[in-house]
Design a protein around this motif. Structure first.
Motif, PDB file in Angstrom:
ATOM      1  N   VAL A   1      64.055 -52.706  40.513  1.00 19.31           N
ATOM      2  CA  VAL A   1      62.900 -52.524  41.384  1.00 19.31           C
ATOM      3  C   VAL A   1      63.446 -52.330  42.799  1.00 19.31           C
ATOM      4  O   VAL A   1      64.181 -53.196  43.286  1.00 19.31           O
ATOM      5  CB  VAL A   1      61.944 -53.730  41.347  1.00 19.31           C
ATOM      6  N   PRO A   2      63.140 -51.217  43.455  1.00 20.70           N
ATOM      7  CA  PRO A   2      63.698 -50.983  44.802  1.00 20.70           C
ATOM      8  C   PRO A   2      63.341 -52.117  45.766  1.00 20.70           C
ATOM      9  O   PRO A   2      62.209 -52.616  45.769  1.00 20.70           O
ATOM     10  CB  PRO A   2      63.048 -49.665  45.238  1.00 20.70           C
ATOM     11  N   THR A   3      64.287 -52.531  46.573  1.00 22.92           N
ATOM     12  CA  THR A   3      64.052 -53.569  47.563  1.00 22.92           C
ATOM     13  C   THR A   3      63.453 -52.949  48.831  1.00 22.92           C
ATOM     14  O   THR A   3      63.481 -51.722  49.015  1.00 22.92           O
ATOM     15  CB  THR A   3      65.357 -54.285  47.930  1.00 22.92           C
ATOM     16  N   TRP A   4      62.934 -53.811  49.702  1.00 19.48           N
ATOM     17  CA  TRP A   4      62.388 -53.310  50.967  1.00 19.48           C
ATOM     18  C   TRP A   4      63.480 -52.626  51.792  1.00 19.48           C
ATOM     19  O   TRP A   4      63.203 -51.689  52.539  1.00 19.48           O
ATOM     20  CB  TRP A   4      61.774 -54.458  51.763  1.00 19.48           C
ATOM     21  N   PHE A   5      64.720 -53.081  51.639  1.00 19.81           N
ATOM     22  CA  PHE A   5      65.850 -52.457  52.331  1.00 19.81           C
ATOM     23  C   PHE A   5      66.016 -51.005  51.894  1.00 19.81           C
ATOM     24  O   PHE A   5      66.200 -50.101  52.730  1.00 19.81           O
ATOM     25  CB  PHE A   5      67.118 -53.263  52.047  1.00 19.81           C
ATOM     26  N   GLU A   6      65.940 -50.748  50.589  1.00 21.64           N
ATOM     27  CA  GLU A   6      66.063 -49.378  50.095  1.00 21.64           C
ATOM     28  C   GLU A   6      64.923 -48.505  50.605  1.00 21.64           C
ATOM     29  O   GLU A   6      65.125 -47.349  50.993  1.00 21.64           O
ATOM     30  CB  GLU A   6      66.096 -49.380  48.568  1.00 21.64           C
ATOM     31  N   TRP A   7      63.710 -49.062  50.614  1.00 19.93           N
ATOM     32  CA  TRP A   7      62.568 -48.305  51.129  1.00 19.93           C
ATOM     33  C   TRP A   7      62.737 -48.008  52.618  1.00 19.93           C
ATOM     34  O   TRP A   7      62.378 -46.931  53.094  1.00 19.93           O
ATOM     35  CB  TRP A   7      61.268 -49.067  50.886  1.00 19.93           C
ATOM     36  N   SER A   8      63.275 -48.967  53.367  1.00 18.47           N
ATOM     37  CA  SER A   8      63.431 -48.757  54.810  1.00 18.47           C
ATOM     38  C   SER A   8      64.412 -47.629  55.106  1.00 18.47           C
ATOM     39  O   SER A   8      64.242 -46.890  56.084  1.00 18.47           O
ATOM     40  CB  SER A   8      63.891 -50.056  55.485  1.00 18.47           C
ATOM     41  N   VAL A   9      65.434 -47.479  54.267  1.00 12.56           N
ATOM     42  CA  VAL A   9      66.376 -46.371  54.454  1.00 12.56           C
ATOM     43  C   VAL A   9      65.689 -45.034  54.185  1.00 12.56           C
ATOM     44  O   VAL A   9      65.908 -44.051  54.905  1.00 12.56           O
ATOM     45  CB  VAL A   9      67.603 -46.561  53.539  1.00 12.56           C
ATOM     46  N   VAL A  10      64.832 -44.985  53.167  1.00 11.79           N
ATOM     47  CA  VAL A  10      64.074 -43.760  52.897  1.00 11.79           C
ATOM     48  C   VAL A  10      63.127 -43.462  54.056  1.00 11.79           C
ATOM     49  O   VAL A  10      62.954 -42.303  54.456  1.00 11.79           O
ATOM     50  CB  VAL A  10      63.309 -43.888  51.569  1.00 11.79           C
ATOM     51  N   VAL A  11      62.514 -44.498  54.609  1.00 12.31           N
ATOM     52  CA  VAL A  11      61.645 -44.322  55.777  1.00 12.31           C
ATOM     53  C   VAL A  11      62.428 -43.726  56.940  1.00 12.31           C
ATOM     54  O   VAL A  11      61.930 -42.860  57.667  1.00 12.31           O
ATOM     55  CB  VAL A  11      61.005 -45.667  56.182  1.00 12.31           C
ATOM     56  N   PHE A  12      63.672 -44.157  57.113  1.00 15.86           N
ATOM     57  CA  PHE A  12      64.521 -43.585  58.166  1.00 15.86           C
ATOM     58  C   PHE A  12      64.672 -42.081  57.961  1.00 15.86           C
ATOM     59  O   PHE A  12      64.559 -41.298  58.918  1.00 15.86           O
ATOM     60  CB  PHE A  12      65.893 -44.253  58.158  1.00 15.86           C
ATOM     61  N   SER A  13      64.930 -41.644  56.735  1.00 16.32           N
ATOM     62  CA  SER A  13      65.079 -40.216  56.457  1.00 16.32           C
ATOM     63  C   SER A  13      63.791 -39.459  56.732  1.00 16.32           C
ATOM     64  O   SER A  13      63.816 -38.346  57.288  1.00 16.32           O
ATOM     65  CB  SER A  13      65.515 -40.005  55.001  1.00 16.32           C
ATOM     66  N   VAL A  14      62.651 -40.043  56.359  1.00 12.69           N
ATOM     67  CA  VAL A  14      61.361 -39.391  56.594  1.00 12.69           C
ATOM     68  C   VAL A  14      61.089 -39.247  58.084  1.00 12.69           C
ATOM     69  O   VAL A  14      60.670 -38.177  58.563  1.00 12.69           O
ATOM     70  CB  VAL A  14      60.229 -40.178  55.908  1.00 12.69           C
ATOM     71  N   VAL A  15      61.315 -40.319  58.840  1.00 14.41           N
ATOM     72  CA  VAL A  15      61.104 -40.267  60.288  1.00 14.41           C
ATOM     73  C   VAL A  15      62.043 -39.243  60.927  1.00 14.41           C
ATOM     74  O   VAL A  15      61.648 -38.494  61.834  1.00 14.41           O
ATOM     75  CB  VAL A  15      61.309 -41.663  60.914  1.00 14.41           C
ATOM     76  N   LEU A  16      63.280 -39.184  60.458  1.00 11.30           N
ATOM     77  CA  LEU A  16      64.233 -38.202  60.973  1.00 11.30           C
ATOM     78  C   LEU A  16      63.734 -36.781  60.720  1.00 11.30           C
ATOM     79  O   LEU A  16      63.772 -35.923  61.615  1.00 11.30           O
ATOM     80  CB  LEU A  16      65.595 -38.411  60.318  1.00 11.30           C
ATOM     81  N   GLY A  17      63.261 -36.517  59.511  1.00 11.65           N
ATOM     82  CA  GLY A  17      62.749 -35.187  59.192  1.00 11.65           C
ATOM     83  C   GLY A  17      61.533 -34.821  60.017  1.00 11.65           C
ATOM     84  O   GLY A  17      61.419 -33.689  60.520  1.00 11.65           O
ATOM     85  N   PHE A  18      60.600 -35.762  60.173  1.00 14.04           N
ATOM     86  CA  PHE A  18      59.417 -35.504  60.993  1.00 14.04           C
ATOM     87  C   PHE A  18      59.813 -35.204  62.435  1.00 14.04           C
ATOM     88  O   PHE A  18      59.263 -34.303  63.076  1.00 14.04           O
ATOM     89  CB  PHE A  18      58.471 -36.706  60.955  1.00 14.04           C
ATOM     90  N   THR A  19      60.774 -35.965  62.959  1.00 11.85           N
ATOM     91  CA  THR A  19      61.211 -35.769  64.338  1.00 11.85           C
ATOM     92  C   THR A  19      61.809 -34.379  64.521  1.00 11.85           C
ATOM     93  O   THR A  19      61.542 -33.700  65.527  1.00 11.85           O
ATOM     94  CB  THR A  19      62.246 -36.840  64.725  1.00 11.85           C
TER      95      THR A  19
END
Length: 411
Positions: free
Chosen positions: A372-390
């Motif tokens: 089950v993905p941890t919140w840490f793994e999700w936060s790294v994916v969020v970093f990639s999403v924010v980077l792409g949006f930026t």
């Protein structure tokens, strides 16, 4: 709404930066995968993002290669989204490497029989091609900004050598021919690298569920669907010129996405029904676990309900009522929930022991057939999403991506 959007962006950026620094400081220790389940959320997100990139690029290729002029207004934006999605994919899979600092070894000491090495080279060529296409698609608009202040004017002067005179029809036609050549090279390249991702999974002989010749095709149709749906949502909700042409193109994109949803669902029926037909075998157990196991809701709620049934209903309603908002919402739903399909592709095949009794043979927190993905793994994916949006936001702000205008001028 704009203020709420910026607040959400800042919150997500804070979460993403926390994940980024934790990954650098702690490595993989906070992730939930182990020796038996070595691939998790980051691999699923990587193939999800790379599919968005390939799909957006192929949408632009319909204009520059095949002459579908109806889609011409969004072709430069599709190139920007393809470039940002590629960056998101590469950053995500970079975090998954055991030694992030050694990523360049694939260029210096390559294994020419490695499918992964070939994909890295294809990604490099594809990224350079995207930059070239974006340059030739936009430079005809740049002279009008040469006298503008700020970074837009500086960039316009740098990219055109200080030119201030408009491009002649002959020069525009020349750039169109160059775009056609580049797009013609990019179409087989996009098919090769995203079909290659499917081939990477399909050639893993030890994973019966992946070892299927249909996987490269599934990856390509998934790219067209997810990338096309993302562009539909972006165009429907964020395009600055909401006129009759915007409405017609939004409805057209809705029809395209509807057809792709149904075709992808047909391929998925073949993927699931044939291995499950007789109710025996490792493929049957893995697929049964996907459909009715502990995480059944990933398939039935996020994929079938929110990613298929609701979008189909919204598109049909939008087409019947000639309304764009339901079609845009359908596109965003398909694009976001497509991550569930990638999770169901990566995880189920790994969580079943290949040897009976192996789960009881050794005991360690890294020797488990659960994930089950941890919140840490999700936060790294969020970093990639924010980077792409930026990246998308900045490129649209400083370059004439939207019909030869910057968002600052049209907004």
């Amino acid at each position: 709404m704009r203020a709420l959007g910026w607040i959400l962006y800042l919150v997500l950026a804070a979460v993403g930066l926390a994940g980024f620094f934790l990954r650098l400081a702690t490595g993989h220790h906070l992730a939930a995968y182990g020796s038996y389940v070595p691939w998790g959320l980051w691999v699923a997100a990587y193939i999800y993002f790379i599919g968005l990139s390939a799909g957006a690029f192929l949408l632009s290729a319909l204009v520059y290669v095949f002459g579908v002029r109806k889609l011409e207004p969004i072709a430069p934006l599709a190139l920007v989204v393809a470039l940002a999605s590629l960056l998101m994919a590469l950053v995500t899979i970079w975090f998954d490497l055991g030694h992030m600092e050694r990523f360049y070894y694939v260029y210096l000491r390559p294994n020419f029989r490695s499918m992964m090495a070939w994909m890295v080279w294809l990604y490099t060529a594809y990224g350079l091609l995207l930059l070239l296409e974006l340059y030739f698609a936009l430079r005809r608009h740049l002279p009008k900004y040469a006298n503008a202040g700020g970074f837009t004017g500086l960039l316009a002067r740098l990219l055109t050598g200080g030119r201030k005179t408009p491009f002649s029809p002959e020069e525009v036609a020349r750039d169109e021919r160059i775009l056609q050549v580049l797009g013609s090279l990019g179409v087989p390249l996009a098919i090769a690298f995203h079909g290659g991702v499917g081939a990477l999974f399909a050639t893993v002989l030890a994973q019966e569920l992946w070892h299927s010749p249909i996987y490269p095709i599934l990856f390509l149709t998934g790219a067209l669907l997810s990338g096309g749906a993302l562009m539909t949502g972006i165009y429907a909700y964020f395009w600055p010129h909401k006129d009759g042409a915007w409405k017609d193109l939004s409805l057209f994109l809705g029809r395209v996405v509807l057809g792709l949803i149904l075709f992808d669902l047909l391929l998925e029926w073949a993927e699931y029904s044939i291995p499950m037909w007789y109710g025996v075998g490792p493929e049957f157990e893995a697929l049964w676990h996907t459909l009715f196991g502990p995480f059944w809701y990933v398939y039935w709620v996020f994929h079938i309900l929110l990613g298929v049934a609701v979008p189909v209903g919204l598109i049909l309603y939008g087409l019947r009522s000639q309304r764009v908002a339901p079609i845009g919402l359908a596109g965003l739903l398909v694009a976001v929930t497509f991550l569930a399909i990638r999770l169901n592709l990566v995880i189920p095949s790994l969580v079943h022991p290949k040897l009976e009794g192996l789960v009881h043979a050794y005991h360690d927190h890294r020797l488990l057939f659960t994930y089950v993905p941890t919140w840490f793994e999700w936060s790294v994916v969020v970093f990639s999403v924010v980077l792409g949006f930026t990246v998308v936001y900045l490129l649209v702000r400083i370059l004439p991506v939207v019909e030869g205008k910057t968002l600052k001028e049209v907004g």
